[in-house]
Design an enzyme around this catalytic site. Sequence first.
Site, mmCIF file in Angstrom:
data_model
loop_
_atom_site.group_PDB
_atom_site.id
_atom_site.type_symbol
_atom_site.label_atom_id
_atom_site.label_comp_id
_atom_site.label_asym_id
_atom_site.label_seq_id
_atom_site.Cartn_x
_atom_site.Cartn_y
_atom_site.Cartn_z
ATOM 1 N N ARG A 100 0.860 -1.182 0.000
ATOM 2 C CA ARG A 100 0.000 0.000 0.000
ATOM 3 C C ARG A 100 0.899 1.234 0.000
ATOM 4 O O ARG A 100 1.878 1.295 0.748
ATOM 5 C CB ARG A 100 -0.887 -0.015 1.249
ATOM 6 C CG ARG A 100 -1.917 1.079 1.264
ATOM 7 C CD ARG A 100 -2.694 1.075 2.570
ATOM 8 N NE ARG A 100 -2.098 1.973 3.535
ATOM 9 C CZ ARG A 100 -2.744 2.506 4.586
ATOM 10 N NH1 ARG A 100 -4.020 2.201 4.797
ATOM 11 N NH2 ARG A 100 -2.147 3.297 5.428
ATOM 12 N N TYR B 267 -3.348 11.263 7.089
ATOM 13 C CA TYR B 267 -3.492 9.845 7.378
ATOM 14 C C TYR B 267 -2.489 8.999 6.579
ATOM 15 O O TYR B 267 -2.311 9.207 5.396
ATOM 16 C CB TYR B 267 -4.914 9.371 7.038
ATOM 17 C CG TYR B 267 -4.970 7.870 7.005
ATOM 18 C CD1 TYR B 267 -5.029 7.153 8.188
ATOM 19 C CD2 TYR B 267 -4.860 7.172 5.807
ATOM 20 C CE1 TYR B 267 -4.996 5.767 8.176
ATOM 21 C CE2 TYR B 267 -4.834 5.790 5.783
ATOM 22 C CZ TYR B 267 -4.908 5.095 6.970
ATOM 23 O OH TYR B 267 -4.862 3.727 6.957
ATOM 24 N N ASP C 76 -5.285 3.834 0.028
ATOM 25 C CA ASP C 76 -6.443 4.038 0.922
ATOM 26 C C ASP C 76 -6.869 5.504 0.855
ATOM 27 O O ASP C 76 -6.101 6.398 1.220
ATOM 28 C CB ASP C 76 -6.014 3.664 2.356
ATOM 29 C CG ASP C 76 -7.190 3.590 3.329
ATOM 30 O OD1 ASP C 76 -8.287 4.074 2.980
ATOM 31 O OD2 ASP C 76 -6.999 3.046 4.434
ATOM 32 N N HIS D 170 -9.395 6.607 2.613
ATOM 33 C CA HIS D 170 -9.828 6.877 3.985
ATOM 34 C C HIS D 170 -11.063 7.776 4.076
ATOM 35 O O HIS D 170 -11.103 8.724 4.876
ATOM 36 C CB HIS D 170 -8.648 7.444 4.804
ATOM 37 C CG HIS D 170 -8.519 6.807 6.155
ATOM 38 N ND1 HIS D 170 -8.852 7.447 7.318
ATOM 39 C CD2 HIS D 170 -8.094 5.581 6.524
ATOM 40 C CE1 HIS D 170 -8.638 6.635 8.343
ATOM 41 N NE2 HIS D 170 -8.185 5.502 7.887
ATOM 42 N N GLU E 128 -9.108 1.912 -1.758
ATOM 43 C CA GLU E 128 -9.895 1.583 -0.561
ATOM 44 C C GLU E 128 -10.644 2.806 -0.036
ATOM 45 O O GLU E 128 -10.130 3.930 -0.086
ATOM 46 C CB GLU E 128 -8.901 1.076 0.495
ATOM 47 C CG GLU E 128 -9.513 0.830 1.844
ATOM 48 C CD GLU E 128 -8.450 0.475 2.878
ATOM 49 O OE1 GLU E 128 -7.306 0.180 2.502
ATOM 50 O OE2 GLU E 128 -8.784 0.505 4.071
ATOM 51 N N GLU F 184 -13.893 -1.387 6.371
ATOM 52 C CA GLU F 184 -13.232 -1.546 7.673
ATOM 53 C C GLU F 184 -14.064 -0.963 8.807
ATOM 54 O O GLU F 184 -13.918 -1.387 9.950
ATOM 55 C CB GLU F 184 -11.808 -0.959 7.657
ATOM 56 C CG GLU F 184 -11.765 0.553 7.556
ATOM 57 C CD GLU F 184 -10.350 1.106 7.470
ATOM 58 O OE1 GLU F 184 -9.501 0.486 6.810
ATOM 59 O OE2 GLU F 184 -10.096 2.162 8.061
ATOM 60 N N ARG G 32 -13.535 -5.367 3.273
ATOM 61 C CA ARG G 32 -12.441 -4.950 4.157
ATOM 62 C C ARG G 32 -12.674 -5.267 5.641
ATOM 63 O O ARG G 32 -11.883 -4.879 6.501
ATOM 64 C CB ARG G 32 -12.224 -3.439 4.002
ATOM 65 C CG ARG G 32 -11.502 -3.066 2.757
ATOM 66 C CD ARG G 32 -10.028 -3.410 2.839
ATOM 67 N NE ARG G 32 -9.294 -2.521 3.714
ATOM 68 C CZ ARG G 32 -8.312 -2.898 4.525
ATOM 69 N NH1 ARG G 32 -7.954 -4.159 4.599
ATOM 70 N NH2 ARG G 32 -7.671 -2.029 5.271
ATOM 71 N N GLU H 55 -4.241 -7.557 5.007
ATOM 72 C CA GLU H 55 -3.419 -6.431 5.463
ATOM 73 C C GLU H 55 -2.575 -6.906 6.656
ATOM 74 O O GLU H 55 -3.088 -7.579 7.550
ATOM 75 C CB GLU H 55 -4.333 -5.276 5.891
ATOM 76 C CG GLU H 55 -3.587 -4.033 6.332
ATOM 77 C CD GLU H 55 -4.541 -2.902 6.729
ATOM 78 O OE1 GLU H 55 -5.717 -3.182 7.023
ATOM 79 O OE2 GLU H 55 -4.097 -1.738 6.735
ATOM 80 N N TRP I 290 -11.992 11.979 8.460
ATOM 81 C CA TRP I 290 -10.557 11.698 8.653
ATOM 82 C C TRP I 290 -10.148 10.374 8.008
ATOM 83 O O TRP I 290 -10.713 9.411 8.029
ATOM 84 C CB TRP I 290 -10.211 11.658 10.144
ATOM 85 C CG TRP I 290 -8.786 11.272 10.343
ATOM 86 C CD1 TRP I 290 -7.665 12.038 10.167
ATOM 87 C CD2 TRP I 290 -8.301 9.971 10.716
ATOM 88 N NE1 TRP I 290 -6.535 11.318 10.399
ATOM 89 C CE2 TRP I 290 -6.900 10.046 10.740
ATOM 90 C CE3 TRP I 290 -8.936 8.756 11.014
ATOM 91 C CZ2 TRP I 290 -6.099 8.948 11.040
ATOM 92 C CZ3 TRP I 290 -8.158 7.675 11.335
ATOM 93 C CH2 TRP I 290 -6.744 7.769 11.347
HETATM 94 O O1 KDG Z 1 -8.366 2.511 13.763
HETATM 95 C C1 KDG Z 1 -8.318 3.094 12.530
HETATM 96 C C2 KDG Z 1 -7.305 2.402 11.689
HETATM 97 O O2 KDG Z 1 -7.430 1.030 11.816
HETATM 98 C C3 KDG Z 1 -7.431 2.752 10.228
HETATM 99 O O3 KDG Z 1 -7.216 4.116 10.089
HETATM 100 C C4 KDG Z 1 -6.450 1.947 9.423
HETATM 101 O O4 KDG Z 1 -7.491 2.640 7.384
HETATM 102 C C5 KDG Z 1 -6.798 1.852 7.993
HETATM 103 C C6 KDG Z 1 -6.249 0.710 7.249
HETATM 104 O O5 KDG Z 1 -6.608 0.571 6.091
HETATM 105 O O6 KDG Z 1 -5.495 -0.043 7.830
HETATM 106 MG MG MG Z 2 -8.230 1.714 5.574
#
Ligand code: KDG
Ligand code: MG
Length: 412
Positions: A147, A159, A220, A222, A246, A272, A293, A349, A412
Amino acid sequence: MKIDKAEVIVTSPDRNFVTLKLTTDDGLTGLGDATLNGRELAVVAYLTEHVVPLLLGRDAQNIEDTWQFLYRSAYWRRGPVTMAAISAVDVALWDIKAKAAGMPLYQLLGGASRTGLLAYGHASGKSLPEVFASVNSHLEQGYKAIRVQTGVPGLESIYGIASNKGLPGNEGVRYDHEPAQRGALPAEEDWDTRAYLRHVPTVFEAVRNEFGPELPLLHDGHHRMTPIQAAQLGKSLEPYDLFWLEDCTPAENQEALRLVRQHTTTPLAIGEVFNSIWDYQQIIREQLIDYVRSAVTHTGGITHLKKILEFAGQYQIKSGMHGPTDISPVGMAAAMHLGLAIHNFGIQEYMKHGDKTNAVFEQSYSWNNGMLHPGNKPGLGVELDVDEAGKYPYATAYLPYNRLADGTVHDW
Ligand code: KDG
Ligand code: MG
């Protein structure tokens, strides 16, 4: 076989973890991960106040029945706190069942469908040379899929960019990416989607030119883009052949992915922060995603995630289970057993935990040449050293949040 004891163990080696330990009247123990990053104590309270009293005296063998009982008898369904708590019970019961059978858990789930699990790691850097160095370091560690997260000119901290500092109180311990920071308030980060959309494709072009066409690359988003911005990014990344993009849009609005899908063939991964099959119902049926995810830890355990993945398999959608450092070694082992057993495994992951964490959680899973394997000990193959755990009391920690230049709070 009755559940005789249920203990909720909070420990903070490198970071906070919540673990449920169940003991049966014949002395078998099972572990489940209940860690919910930045909201750990809410799950502790849910387990301690409302779940543990219901477990004592129950038959440890009836996993599906216990799952349905905890889910339906609460009346208030789903949500990350509830589902993390149910997950911990579920995984601890699978651990016990597999130990009772004298088998590694993946055998009870149908046996191995592959020899190991392809895993991806997190390369990142504020600048291109830092990104290249990080990709190289991951290749040296054996990662076969990577990644890539990049800094964006004009943005201070975003992030996914590793910090060499380590977290306050944990200086010197470097996680590749550990966003939760210890302290009384969440850290504030900045965000500008247009600057991001301009910059990211240039980084992927450079990474592809440097590392060649074969290396699977992931990214990602996010949850930060609107649907049309996500469509734009997916389209601009198409020449660089991503394994997946992602969380391109916020997870609440699953329909947004229809619009993204209409515009790009970049594979999409999401989930996630989902916690049940109902979050996936539409996007799996309409084939709006390519990878699920969800982590075992946050989606109701093995029992529930297995159902989601079986449903996904009907549409050739594969697993891409969440595995950042806030999934404990117990949660990681559960993911590995499930991933080894299912047919539609995609990728796992994998961020390595720190030394203190590894001393608290003794593991039998292995990392070899870019592949993970859960090991062959009966059960999950992870045990918790209570004395080590006791050295690290809970420390308040929060995930950061974003503001735009004009002060508006942003995803975020
Ligand atoms: O707790 C939040 C994290 O697990 C997250 O920000 C991690 O986006 C994430 C990832 O893809 O691992
Ligand atoms: Mg993620």
